[in-house]
Design a protein around this motif. Structure first.
Motif, short mmCIF file in Angstrom:
data_model
loop_
_atom_site.label_atom_id
_atom_site.label_comp_id
_atom_site.label_asym_id
_atom_site.label_seq_id
_atom_site.Cartn_x
_atom_site.Cartn_y
_atom_site.Cartn_z
N TYR A 120 58.02 42.59 11.59
CA TYR A 120 58.79 43.39 10.66
C TYR A 120 59.13 42.63 9.37
O TYR A 120 59.35 41.42 9.39
CB TYR A 120 60.11 43.84 11.32
N GLY B 87 52.18 49.52 10.32
CA GLY B 87 52.37 50.21 9.05
C GLY B 87 53.51 51.21 9.08
O GLY B 87 53.79 51.89 8.09
N LYS B 88 54.20 51.28 10.21
CA LYS B 88 55.29 52.25 10.36
C LYS B 88 56.50 51.82 9.54
O LYS B 88 56.91 50.66 9.54
CB LYS B 88 55.69 52.38 11.83
N ILE B 89 57.07 52.79 8.82
CA ILE B 89 58.30 52.54 8.06
C ILE B 89 59.48 52.95 8.93
O ILE B 89 59.52 54.07 9.45
CB ILE B 89 58.30 53.32 6.74
N ILE C 211 58.16 52.68 -3.16
CA ILE C 211 59.21 52.75 -2.14
C ILE C 211 60.54 52.66 -2.89
O ILE C 211 61.17 51.62 -2.96
CB ILE C 211 59.10 51.61 -1.10
N ALA D 131 62.34 49.66 2.12
CA ALA D 131 62.01 50.04 3.49
C ALA D 131 61.92 48.82 4.39
O ALA D 131 61.64 47.72 3.94
CB ALA D 131 60.68 50.79 3.53
N VAL E 153 59.53 47.63 7.29
CA VAL E 153 58.16 47.99 7.65
C VAL E 153 57.67 47.16 8.82
O VAL E 153 57.88 45.95 8.87
CB VAL E 153 57.22 47.77 6.44
N ASN E 154 57.01 47.82 9.76
CA ASN E 154 56.29 47.11 10.81
C ASN E 154 54.90 46.82 10.24
O ASN E 154 54.10 47.73 10.03
CB ASN E 154 56.18 47.97 12.07
#
Length: 204
Positions: free
Chosen positions: A68, A130-132, A119, A123, A125-126
């Motif tokens: 992250y 790519g997950k926010i 953004i 954010a 972010v992982n």
């Protein structure tokens, strides 16, 4: 992080925003001289995301922490007093033997009208998926209990623990316990830092 120390590296961005090369090490995790140049709205956003980031890291497996990062777009005053866009990234890079967070890295890069960096609120972010990670503003505002906010508000106005205890009908031990909880939750070590962070983030 436990030692409350930061190590600073000055590059071209420091020169662009007018930061003089001073200490290579400071006894704080807050870069006050730089943060004082950040637009107030962006500073609030930055603080909130970073608190949420560390709360997230404390709630997951140690092996997943490096997946992250926090990415934030900041308006920072340059040496001419004009706001320029800077990308800030907060990266977790190591823990102590007891599992507590030991090292993190803050990187600041110039943004030269890159449309892909969109953004606006920043954010978490992982970077593997790519997950926010969705952040909830109200949940952050509630990081302190109503009683802790009340105690901090009185501290801000110069009240001592004994005065706060009398005013709120609490024991001095209870007031001091609230103080320690406030410091721990806001990741600060003294009253001045606690008040500044609480005001900057909109908690108070």
């Amino acid at each position: 992080m436990k030692a409350r120390r930061s190590f600073l590296y000055y590059d071209a961005i420091a020169e662009e925003i007018g930061l003089e090369k001073k200490e290579a090490e400071i006894k704080s995790i807050w870069e006050d001289e730089l943060l004082g140049r950040v637009h107030p709205e962006d500073l609030q956003k930055k603080y909130r995301l970073e608190f949420q980031f560390f709360q997230l890291l404390n709630s997951i497996d140690i092996r997943e922490r490096m997946d992250y990062q926090v990415i934030t777009k900041l308006r920072i005053r340059n040496k001419d007093g004009k706001y320029i866009l800077i990308q800030h990234r907060l990266i977790y890079i190591g823990n102590s033997k007891d599992g507590s967070m030991r090292l993190s890295l803050c990187l600041y890069n110039m943004i030269y009208d890159h449309p892909e960096f969109e953004i606006p609120q920043g954010a978490i972010v992982n970077i593997k998926t790519g997950k926010i990670i969705d952040h909830n503003q109200q949940r952050f505002i509630d990081i302190l209990s109503s009683r802790e906010k009340e105690v901090l508000q009185l501290i801000k106005h110069g009240r001592r623990s004994k005065e706060i205890a009398v005013k709120l009908g609490l024991s001095i031990n209870t007031v001091n316990r609230h103080r320690q909880n406030i410091f721990q939750k806001l990741n600060v070590t003294n009253v001045m830092e606690a008040c500044r962070v609480a005001e900057s983030t909109g908690i108070l």
